[in-house]
Design an enzyme around this catalytic site. Structure first.
Site, PDB file in Angstrom:
ATOM      1  N   GLU A   1     -10.347 -38.348  -9.602  1.00  0.00           N
ATOM      2  CA  GLU A   1     -10.091 -37.169  -8.793  1.00  0.00           C
ATOM      3  C   GLU A   1     -11.088 -36.070  -9.140  1.00  0.00           C
ATOM      4  OE1 GLU A   1      -6.039 -35.892  -9.033  1.00  0.00           O
ATOM      5  OE2 GLU A   1      -5.221 -37.784  -8.295  1.00  0.00           O
TER       6      GLU A   1
ATOM      7  N   HIS B   1      -3.422 -34.851  -4.008  1.00  0.00           N
ATOM      8  CA  HIS B   1      -2.643 -34.434  -5.178  1.00  0.00           C
ATOM      9  C   HIS B   1      -1.832 -33.172  -4.867  1.00  0.00           C
ATOM     10  CE1 HIS B   1      -2.602 -35.000  -9.808  1.00  0.00           C
ATOM     11  NE2 HIS B   1      -1.455 -34.536  -9.392  1.00  0.00           N
TER      12      HIS B   1
END
Length: 531
Positions: A263, A281
């Site tokens: 990420e 997220h």
């Protein structure tokens, strides 16, 4: 002087005000966390650091944080904090695991609905002016079996919501007891059973060595055909390449992912596959959750810096404000016991045993144990504290054991610390009197009653006349005032010990004079951190 906290990420003004209202001096610089060099240049000025995810508390940064005592992460994930480096530096790392539980659980349920009814694809199609009603045939949640991997705080809420949707819930969680499972209304199962039975699977575990790749290619092959998988927990729990293959083959009917192995995720094997829902997220991304975790981290850090209360620490036992009030003298005693035995021991320690007797056995033993170990370690490293000491002991291979027992003697409660080396065992015991002051009550099995002072002298000798006079005369000769003098012996004419509490450090000449008198088998100056 008031403790000082730096807020280097975006926290609400309300959270910042909590620090001020609690008596903490706070600098609010919400963009500083993005500039690692600027942050490193000022970090040594602060006792506390409050962050979200932008600030990276690396080993390099922490090496500059010479005054830092606590890092507070507004949120549950602490991947941006080097917890090992923080522990070695004696810095407490706190998070706020409860502030976004509802939000994350709701996101998992929303993702389950989205993948069951193909809502994102249907929405995009309809926005494009198409009317593909027959293309988006979904499935109901009612009556389906939901497999929950991890039935802790967030997973438990998901279980509750799923049961309200009339789903049958099965859970795999090594820490879930049968009684708790029954109370939650879920069936506790082994992982292979869950993989074979679940129509939907949702993951709610942290990323650890044990959970990494828990849905591996091998385990994905064991899944019931047509299963749908939801991951709003942590990236790396699922083999994304293997899942992509299973989606393409039709073995897995759909997936909904909020987290990814890497990420920010700009590319993933799951991207652009049909019936795969992805979000960036967003598990904790609600106004309520962001405010809750900000307020909680401010309260937790303020409580620690102002009262010593430890809440939601990842590298130290938690101590509530109520516990801190009761335990403060016992924390002090445990540190003194460890410090005494550490100063008396020159050879490497292989084991430490701590006995808790009576009332103290009902207290927070993890905290008392950490304080004892810290006291022992201070001889080798004066900066050792309750956070770093257990880490150092583990690195050195020291075996730590504790024993608790009901009241056995004259004291309502006491502690006894024993260390083991290759040459000997050495022990010391102490208690806290009603005045709140710690006392040594036994050394080497010899009963005493010794007040603890900043400067002390410990001697051992045969129980013969003249010892008291010699000690008093020598201290007087070197202008050392004795505040308290304690004697103890195993038996008449047997081994005897003395503890002198003096007003200032004893000069080396005085110690040499005592050693040269031929009456003592040991003369040892001691020092203690006494407030």
């Amino acid at each position: 002087m008031a403790p000082k906290v730096l807020v280097s990420d975006k926290l609400s003004e309300t959270a910042v005000q909590i620090f001020r209202d609690r008596g903490v001096d706070v600098d609010f610089m919400p963009d500083l966390g993005k500039d690692k060099d600027a942050l490193a240049a000022v970090i040594d000025q602060y006792d506390g650091l409050a962050i979200r995810s932008a600030t990276k508390a690396t080993e390099k940064l922490l090496s500059r944080a010479t005054n830092l005592k606590v890092i507070g992460r507004a949120g549950i994930g602490t991947d941006n904090v080097d917890k090992e480096a923080a522990s070695k530096a004696g810095i407490i790392v706190m998070n706020t695991p409860f502030g976004n539980m509802i939000t994350t659980a709701e996101h998992a349920i929303a993702m389950m609905f989205a993948v069951a009814r193909q809502i994102p694809e249907a929405s995009a199609s309809t926005h494009a002016g198409k009317w593909e009603k027959s293309k988006f045939m979904g499935v109901e949640l009612t009556g389906k079996t939901l497999g929950v991997i991890g039935a802790g705080n967030i997973g438990g809420i998901v279980c509750d919501r799923a049961r309200a949707l009339k789903m049958k819930v099965i859970a795999f969680d090594p820490y879930l007891g049968e009684e708790k499972a029954d109370k939650m209304g879920v069936e506790k199962v082994e992982l292979d059973d869950l993989l074979a039975r679940a129509d939907f699977i949702t993951l709610h575990v942290p990323f650890t060595d044990q959970t990494a790749n828990i849905l591996s290619r091998e385990n994905i092959a064991k899944l019931k055909k047509g299963v749908r998988i939801v991951n709003c927990a942590r990236g790396g729990l699922v083999d994304e390449d293997a899942l992509a293959d299973a989606l393409k083959s039709g073995h897995v009917a759909g997936a909904a992912f909020d987290v990814f192995k890497t990420e920010p995720a700009t590319d993933s094997p799951l991207f652009n596959l049909p019936n795969v829902v992805v979000t960036p997220h967003l598990g904790a991304a609600t106004t309520e959750a962001q405010e809750n975790v900000a307020l909680q981290v401010a309260e937790q850090m303020s409580d620690y810096l102002m009262t010593g209360a430890v809440t939601n620490a990842l590298n130290m036992p938690s101590v509530t404000a109520e516990e801190a009030k009761v335990m403060t003298p016992w924390i002090s005693l445990s540190g003194h016991l460890g410090n005494f035995i550490g100063q008396m021991t020159d050879e490497p320690i292989t084991a430490i045993n701590i006995l808790f007797d009576g009332t103290v056995s009902d207290m927070n033993l993890e905290a008392l144990t950490a304080s004892t170990i810290a006291g022992i370690m201070k001889k080798a490293n004066p900066d050792t504290n309750m956070v770093s000491a257990p880490v150092i002991a583990k690195e050195r291979g020291i075996k730590i054991s504790t024993t608790k027992q009901d009241k056995t003697g004259a004291f309502d409660g006491y502690m006894k610390v024993t260390v083991v080396t290759s040459k000997r065992e050495r022990s010391v015991a102490g208690t806290v009197f009603s005045d709140g002051k710690p006392r040594f009550i036994q050394i080497k099995g010899i009963n005493i009653d010794a007040e603890i002072g900043a400067h002390m002298v410990y001697t051992t000798n045969e129980d013969v006349p003249g010892i008291i006079g010699l000690l008093g005369q020598t201290m007087g000769k070197h202008d050392v005032n004795i505040a308290n003098f304690t004697l103890g012996r195993s038996e008449a004419k047997g081994e005897a010990i003395a503890l002198l509490y003096v007003d200032e450090p004893v000069p080396a000449e005085a110690l040499k004079e005592l050693e040269g008198a031929g009456m003592f088998t040991q003369v040892k100056p001691l020092s203690f951190d006494v407030a």
